[in-house]
Write a protein that holds these residues in place. Structure first.
Motif, PDB file in Angstrom:
ATOM      1  N   VAL A   1     -40.257  19.614  -4.442  1.00 35.19           N
ATOM      2  CA  VAL A   1     -39.286  18.701  -5.051  1.00 35.19           C
ATOM      3  C   VAL A   1     -38.411  18.138  -3.934  1.00 35.19           C
ATOM      4  O   VAL A   1     -37.892  18.867  -3.102  1.00 35.19           O
ATOM      5  N   SER A   2     -38.274  16.820  -3.917  1.00 40.59           N
ATOM      6  CA  SER A   2     -37.480  16.158  -2.887  1.00 40.59           C
ATOM      7  C   SER A   2     -35.995  16.243  -3.235  1.00 40.59           C
ATOM      8  O   SER A   2     -35.579  15.816  -4.309  1.00 40.59           O
ATOM      9  N   LEU A   3     -35.215  16.801  -2.318  1.00 43.57           N
ATOM     10  CA  LEU A   3     -33.775  16.923  -2.511  1.00 43.57           C
ATOM     11  C   LEU A   3     -33.062  16.128  -1.432  1.00 43.57           C
ATOM     12  O   LEU A   3     -33.474  16.128  -0.278  1.00 43.57           O
ATOM     13  N   VAL A   4     -31.981  15.452  -1.824  1.00 42.20           N
ATOM     14  CA  VAL A   4     -31.210  14.632  -0.892  1.00 42.20           C
ATOM     15  C   VAL A   4     -29.734  14.976  -1.059  1.00 42.20           C
ATOM     16  O   VAL A   4     -29.188  14.853  -2.151  1.00 42.20           O
ATOM     17  N   PRO A   5     -29.071  15.416   0.029  1.00 41.02           N
ATOM     18  CA  PRO A   5     -27.658  15.763  -0.101  1.00 41.02           C
ATOM     19  C   PRO A   5     -26.777  14.539  -0.329  1.00 41.02           C
ATOM     20  O   PRO A   5     -26.972  13.512   0.306  1.00 41.02           O
ATOM     21  N   GLU A   6     -25.827  14.651  -1.249  1.00 42.96           N
ATOM     22  CA  GLU A   6     -24.800  13.624  -1.459  1.00 42.96           C
ATOM     23  C   GLU A   6     -23.816  13.786  -0.296  1.00 42.96           C
ATOM     24  O   GLU A   6     -23.120  14.794  -0.209  1.00 42.96           O
ATOM     25  N   PRO A   7     -23.743  12.804   0.640  1.00 46.39           N
ATOM     26  CA  PRO A   7     -22.973  13.002   1.866  1.00 46.39           C
ATOM     27  C   PRO A   7     -21.483  13.289   1.669  1.00 46.39           C
ATOM     28  O   PRO A   7     -20.882  13.976   2.493  1.00 46.39           O
ATOM     29  N   GLY A   8     -20.889  12.840   0.596  1.00 43.78           N
ATOM     30  CA  GLY A   8     -19.474  13.118   0.366  1.00 43.78           C
ATOM     31  C   GLY A   8     -19.211  14.546  -0.062  1.00 43.78           C
ATOM     32  O   GLY A   8     -18.078  15.018  -0.029  1.00 43.78           O
ATOM     33  N   GLU A   9     -20.267  15.259  -0.498  1.00 47.95           N
ATOM     34  CA  GLU A   9     -20.099  16.614  -0.995  1.00 47.95           C
ATOM     35  C   GLU A   9     -20.911  17.660  -0.239  1.00 47.95           C
ATOM     36  O   GLU A   9     -20.474  18.796  -0.096  1.00 47.95           O
TER      37      GLU A   9
END
Length: 185
Positions: free
Chosen positions: A107-115
């Motif tokens: 599963v592709s996960l992408v961090p939310e840069p503000g959090e």
């Protein structure tokens, strides 16, 4: 998870929920995050995806799934929630309820840069094979506890995150790591 001894927290506090996502594969891995450095609380700390309950969340499971989507891009339909652990009070006065979930490998996960600064995986066997460091006893919400922590690839896993991991290990995998000394002399 079916035999997990759920204990509610008999205090009235604002609520939050986290997802403890495991990659569902022969050697399961726990997905963790490092919180962004610019946050007002928990900056740079290892945590599960999650956050405070919004008024429009129908329940805490929905909170955990919504926050996981917002923070790491994990769509809720790709998570099979297999159980709920007992809530834990945070030192900031929040009642945090963990949900254990399974996600498919890849599963592709992408961090939310503000959090979120980064997302990383820890093999479940690391926690089963590596006992945590336990602090000297401290008083915490009327209980006498030893605070657990783990070191994994230069990251310190401690606080509520470590408590939640130990709760799961002790009750599902019979790890028998004693950190609650309440009632002992």
């Amino acid at each position: 998870m079916a035999a997990y001894p759920y204990n509610d927290l008999p205090v009235k506090l604002p609520e939050a929920a986290v997802l403890m996502p495991f990659v569902d594969q022969p050697e399961p891995e726990l997905i963790l995050t490092v919180r962004a450095q610019g946050l007002s609380t928990h900056a740079g700390q290892v945590a599960f995806p999650g956050g405070k309950r919004d008024p429009e969340d129908p329940d805490l499971k929905a909170t955990a799934l919504r926050e996981s989507h917002e923070e790491v891009g994990l769509p809720h339909h790709l998570v099979e929630v297999v159980g709920q652990l007992s809530p834990i009070p945070s030192r900031f006065g929040i009642k945090v309820t963990p949900f254990v979930g399974l996600v498919r490998p890849g599963v592709s996960l992408v961090p939310e840069p503000g959090e979120i600064e980064t997302i990383f995986h820890v093999p479940l066997n690391f926690f089963l094979d590596q006992p945590p460091e336990l602090s000297a006893p401290v008083e915490y919400y009327g209980r006498r506890l030893r605070m657990p922590s783990y070191q994994f690839e230069g990251k310190r896993i401690w606080g509520l995150t470590a408590f939640m991991i130990l709760d799961l290990l002790n009750h599902v995998y019979d790890a028998d790591v004693r950190f609650d000394l309440t009632g002992e002399e």
